[in-house]
Design a protein around this motif. Structure first.
Motif, short mmCIF file in Angstrom:
data_model
loop_
_atom_site.label_atom_id
_atom_site.label_comp_id
_atom_site.label_asym_id
_atom_site.label_seq_id
_atom_site.Cartn_x
_atom_site.Cartn_y
_atom_site.Cartn_z
N LEU A 125 0.86 -1.24 -0.27
CA LEU A 125 -0.06 0.14 0.08
C LEU A 125 0.86 1.19 0.00
O LEU A 125 0.53 2.21 -0.80
CB LEU A 125 -0.95 -0.05 1.11
N ALA A 126 1.85 1.25 0.80
CA ALA A 126 2.83 2.28 0.75
C ALA A 126 3.40 2.53 -0.56
O ALA A 126 3.77 3.59 -0.95
CB ALA A 126 3.84 2.26 2.02
N THR A 127 3.88 1.47 -1.26
CA THR A 127 4.35 1.57 -2.42
C THR A 127 3.56 2.41 -3.47
O THR A 127 3.87 3.26 -4.22
CB THR A 127 4.55 0.34 -3.07
N PHE A 128 2.21 2.04 -3.41
CA PHE A 128 1.41 2.75 -4.44
C PHE A 128 1.22 4.28 -4.03
O PHE A 128 1.26 5.15 -4.79
CB PHE A 128 0.07 1.84 -4.10
N VAL A 129 0.96 4.60 -2.84
CA VAL A 129 0.86 5.91 -2.29
C VAL A 129 2.04 6.73 -2.52
O VAL A 129 1.95 7.86 -2.99
CB VAL A 129 0.65 5.83 -0.80
N ILE A 130 3.29 6.33 -2.10
CA ILE A 130 4.51 6.79 -2.49
C ILE A 130 4.69 7.18 -3.80
O ILE A 130 5.28 8.29 -4.36
CB ILE A 130 5.67 6.07 -1.93
N ALA A 131 4.39 6.05 -4.90
CA ALA A 131 4.43 6.40 -6.39
C ALA A 131 3.61 7.56 -6.69
O ALA A 131 3.83 8.44 -7.52
CB ALA A 131 4.24 5.12 -6.98
N TYR A 132 2.38 7.57 -6.21
CA TYR A 132 1.27 8.46 -6.47
C TYR A 132 1.61 10.01 -6.03
O TYR A 132 1.82 10.97 -6.84
CB TYR A 132 -0.03 8.09 -5.96
N GLN A 133 2.29 9.88 -4.83
CA GLN A 133 2.63 11.33 -4.23
C GLN A 133 3.80 11.67 -5.17
O GLN A 133 4.08 12.90 -5.32
CB GLN A 133 2.79 11.23 -2.88
N SER A 134 4.79 10.78 -5.44
CA SER A 134 6.12 11.29 -6.12
C SER A 134 5.75 11.84 -7.44
O SER A 134 6.54 12.87 -7.95
CB SER A 134 6.95 9.88 -6.32
N PHE A 135 4.85 11.34 -8.16
CA PHE A 135 4.56 11.81 -9.70
C PHE A 135 4.08 13.19 -9.54
O PHE A 135 4.14 13.93 -10.25
CB PHE A 135 3.48 10.82 -10.39
N LEU A 136 3.25 13.26 -8.37
CA LEU A 136 2.41 14.77 -8.28
C LEU A 136 3.58 15.78 -7.87
O LEU A 136 3.16 16.93 -8.16
CB LEU A 136 1.41 14.67 -7.25
N GLN A 137 4.84 15.23 -7.28
CA GLN A 137 5.99 16.30 -7.04
C GLN A 137 6.10 16.92 -8.34
O GLN A 137 6.65 18.06 -8.43
CB GLN A 137 6.65 15.55 -6.30
N LEU A 138 6.06 16.27 -9.26
CA LEU A 138 6.57 16.80 -10.64
C LEU A 138 5.42 17.27 -11.62
O LEU A 138 5.61 18.03 -12.53
CB LEU A 138 7.57 15.62 -11.39
N ARG A 139 4.35 16.57 -11.57
CA ARG A 139 3.35 16.96 -12.40
C ARG A 139 1.93 16.89 -11.26
O ARG A 139 1.18 16.20 -11.22
CB ARG A 139 3.05 15.81 -13.35
N PRO A 140 1.98 18.11 -10.69
CA PRO A 140 0.93 18.32 -9.80
C PRO A 140 -0.45 18.50 -10.08
O PRO A 140 -1.36 18.25 -9.57
CB PRO A 140 1.34 19.78 -9.18
N THR A 141 -0.66 18.91 -11.32
CA THR A 141 -1.85 18.61 -11.87
C THR A 141 -2.44 17.56 -12.79
O THR A 141 -3.60 17.44 -13.14
CB THR A 141 -2.23 20.08 -12.98
N GLN A 142 -1.50 16.62 -12.75
CA GLN A 142 -1.86 15.19 -13.75
C GLN A 142 -2.42 14.04 -12.62
O GLN A 142 -1.54 13.30 -12.52
CB GLN A 142 -0.71 15.09 -14.51
N ARG A 143 -3.17 14.07 -12.22
CA ARG A 143 -3.71 13.22 -11.12
C ARG A 143 -4.08 11.81 -11.80
O ARG A 143 -4.07 10.74 -11.28
CB ARG A 143 -4.89 13.53 -10.35
N THR A 144 -4.45 11.98 -13.01
CA THR A 144 -4.79 10.70 -13.92
C THR A 144 -3.30 10.01 -14.12
O THR A 144 -3.21 8.85 -13.89
CB THR A 144 -5.52 10.86 -15.26
N GLY A 145 -2.45 10.93 -14.50
CA GLY A 145 -1.06 10.14 -14.77
C GLY A 145 -0.67 9.60 -13.50
O GLY A 145 0.06 8.49 -13.59
#
Length: 562
Positions: free
Chosen positions: A120-140
């Motif tokens: 679960l932490a792997t999913f969450v960290i991956a999700y939040q890490s992506f948003l650090q670079l692409r804050p508006t791309q929640r689908t991505g």
């Protein structure tokens, strides 16, 4: 006024629900992708490294239950002789599993729930890490988390190999990817993400830390122009590296100390050679097709690789670089690369070149979510692509688990793991046993030489503390059933030596065990106290962590004010 507040709250709820929805999906996917194989009719799939990591958890739980909160020696593994897993395999991320064990769960239950939390932490960290670079791309961000969390090699590590170190590496690698990008190409003031990722990786899996360094070196080389044009980026990279070294000093300094103190098996001829364990691209493809192998990369990676190269010029710079790096590391994993040239070098400690699949999975997961997804012009097409790829990977996971359920020879009743003695949980390599060690002792055995000259009484063992009384007519060697690592201490009355290597006993090798020579009459206590280097390095790491946390909170507050 009250009506306006009520309306605002009513409008906030749908927005909050949309924000929470991805986490609910992650929680479901983490469960579905694991428990079909982890908990099957009272049996557990016997992963390659399962016993070793269960032994680590059990030993840590026993130490915590006895009040030793930072154990360096695991007395469960090796059947009581003590193996230095706390030094060479940092236990930082194992504390949740050990606390679950102390809380009353069985060893299998603790391990299963712990793996779910890590997934679960792997999913969450991956999700939040992506948003650090692409804050508006929640689908991505959602797509990256799903593709990365369900990536075939990660699930192979979790289920088939039980390679807990690499599983933890998967959890923190997105932080390294984001941190490396920020330092080299983005906002260099956010170098602390790289420090956080590398620190977490070190305390999770040391070998993956070496892989991460190679990845960062190639990424910096690919973007050397950015570093030359903006020297401040080099300073940020130096700060990230320096802080990482200080934060991890509590881990690497004790390791170096032990390796200098005595020769361990890891310093002898390697058990595995990269040139022997590398396989052909065709073999990796065959493993992906069968979907049940210890180095299963997954068909999806090969498909994404081909598509990425076909659409190479339609990708942005960052995604092109990740496609290149993913391809390079796939090449490094094959026997096409001349691994034999590095058989006698430091690189051989990686043991298996297909460990690079961790980076291959990371790179192409990002390319899928950030590069290929943006090539679809309409939201409907993007959602369809998201759904099809997610269902494909979930289906692949379920297929793998169904095939594992058919492996009767690898399914073991839970009770078998609860009855482990610990004697055979060191793993196949036993890399950190003393070099040349040949004998094996039971945890209550005490050998004296010469026997007729010693009268030992009131001997007891409580946890890692040996106590006894002795009376001798001449100098007598007492050989204790504990493996010799630097940090064992002895105290008492009478005449006694410092702790030293036992050497031989009646022509039989006792090399690698702790020995104390006594003479006359007195009392003796032997225990593992640790070393000054262990204590000082821990203090430096803790102070560095506290200082960085204070600095980060202050910088974040000032940024919000601006």
């Amino acid at each position: 006024m009250n009506e306006q507040k009520t309306m605002n709250k009513a409008n906030e709820w749908p927005a909050r629900r949309r924000l929470l929805f991805p986490y609910l999906i992650f929680a479901i996917l983490a469960a579905v992708s694991l428990f079909g194989a982890l908990r099957i009719d009272g049996r557990l799939f016997f992963g390659d490294d399962l016993n070793f990591h269960l032994g680590r958890i059990e030993g840590l739980a026993q130490s915590l239950g006895q009040g030793d909160w930072l154990p360096k020696i695991n007395y469960f593994i090796t059947g009581g002789m003590g193996y230095a897993t706390g030094i060479f395999y940092p236990d930082f991320f194992l504390y949740p599993a050990a606390l679950l064990r102390i809380g009353g769960l069985s060893l299998v239950q603790s391990y299963s729930l712990y793996l779910y939390l890590v997934s679960l932490a792997t999913f969450v960290i991956a999700y939040q890490s992506f948003l650090q670079l692409r804050p508006t791309q929640r689908t991505g961000a959602c797509l990256f988390a799903v593709v990365y969390g369900l990536s075939t090699y990660r699930l192979t590590d979790v289920l088939y190999r039980a390679a807990l170190g690499e599983v933890l590496a998967f959890m923190v690698f997105p932080l390294i990817l984001v941190g490396g990008y920020q330092v080299v190409c983005g906002d260099q003031n956010r170098w602390f993400w790289l420090t956080a990722g590398m620190t977490g990786l070190f305390y999770g899996h040391l070998l993956s830390t070496l892989i991460a360094c190679l990845f960062l070196a190639l990424f910096c080389l690919r973007n050397v122009g950015n570093l030359i044009r903006a020297p401040r980026r080099l300073w940020s990279l130096a700060k990230a590296a320096g802080c990482t070294l200080l934060l991890t000093m509590a881990g690497w300094a004790p390791m170096v100390e032990q390796l200098v103190y005595q020769k361990l098996r890891v310093a002898e001829e390697p058990i595995f050679y990269l040139s022997h364990t590398a396989e052909s691209l065709e073999e990796y493809w065959a493993g992906a097709v069968s979907n049940l192998r210890y180095n299963n990369l997954g068909i999806w990676v090969f498909v994404v690789l081909v598509v990425s190269l076909m659409l190479y010029w339609r990708l942005d710079t960052f995604n092109r670089q990740l496609a290149e790096l993913g391809t390079v590391f796939l090449f490094l994993a094959t026997n096409l690369f001349p691994h034999h040239l590095f058989d006698g070098t430091f690189f051989n400690v990686l043991q298996f070149p297909w460990r690079y699949f961790l980076l291959v999975s990371l790179c192409f997961s990002w390319v899928v979510a950030d590069g290929l997804l943006k090539l679809f012009s309409k939201p409907m097409y993007r959602r369809s692509f998201f759904l099809v790829l997610s269902l494909w990977l979930l289906g692949s996971s379920l297929q793998m688990q169904l095939q594992m359920r058919a492996s009767d020879t690898r399914l073991v009743p839970y009770e078998s793991f609860e009855q482990m003695s610990g004697e055979y949980e060191t793993g196949s390599g036993r890399e950190f046993l003393p070099a040349g060690m040949e004998s094996w002792m039971t945890p209550t055995t005490l050998i004296s030489e010469p026997e007729e000259a010693a009268a030992v009484s009131q001997m007891s063992r409580e946890n890692n503390i040996f106590s006894l009384s002795y009376e001798t007519s001449e100098p007598v060697r007492l050989i204790f059933p504990v493996l010799l690592y630097k940090g064992y201490m002895v105290s008492g009355t009478g005449t006694y030596s410092k702790v030293r290597n036992a050497g031989t006993y009646k022509g039989t090798s006792m090399h690698g065990f702790a020995e104390v020579e006594v003479n006359g009459r007195g009392e003796l206590t032997l225990w593992y106290q640790g070393t000054w280097i262990q204590k000082i390095s821990l203090g430096i790491s803790l102070l560095t962590g506290i200082g960085l946390l204070v600095w980060w909170r202050k910088a974040d507050f000032e940024e919000r004010l601006q």
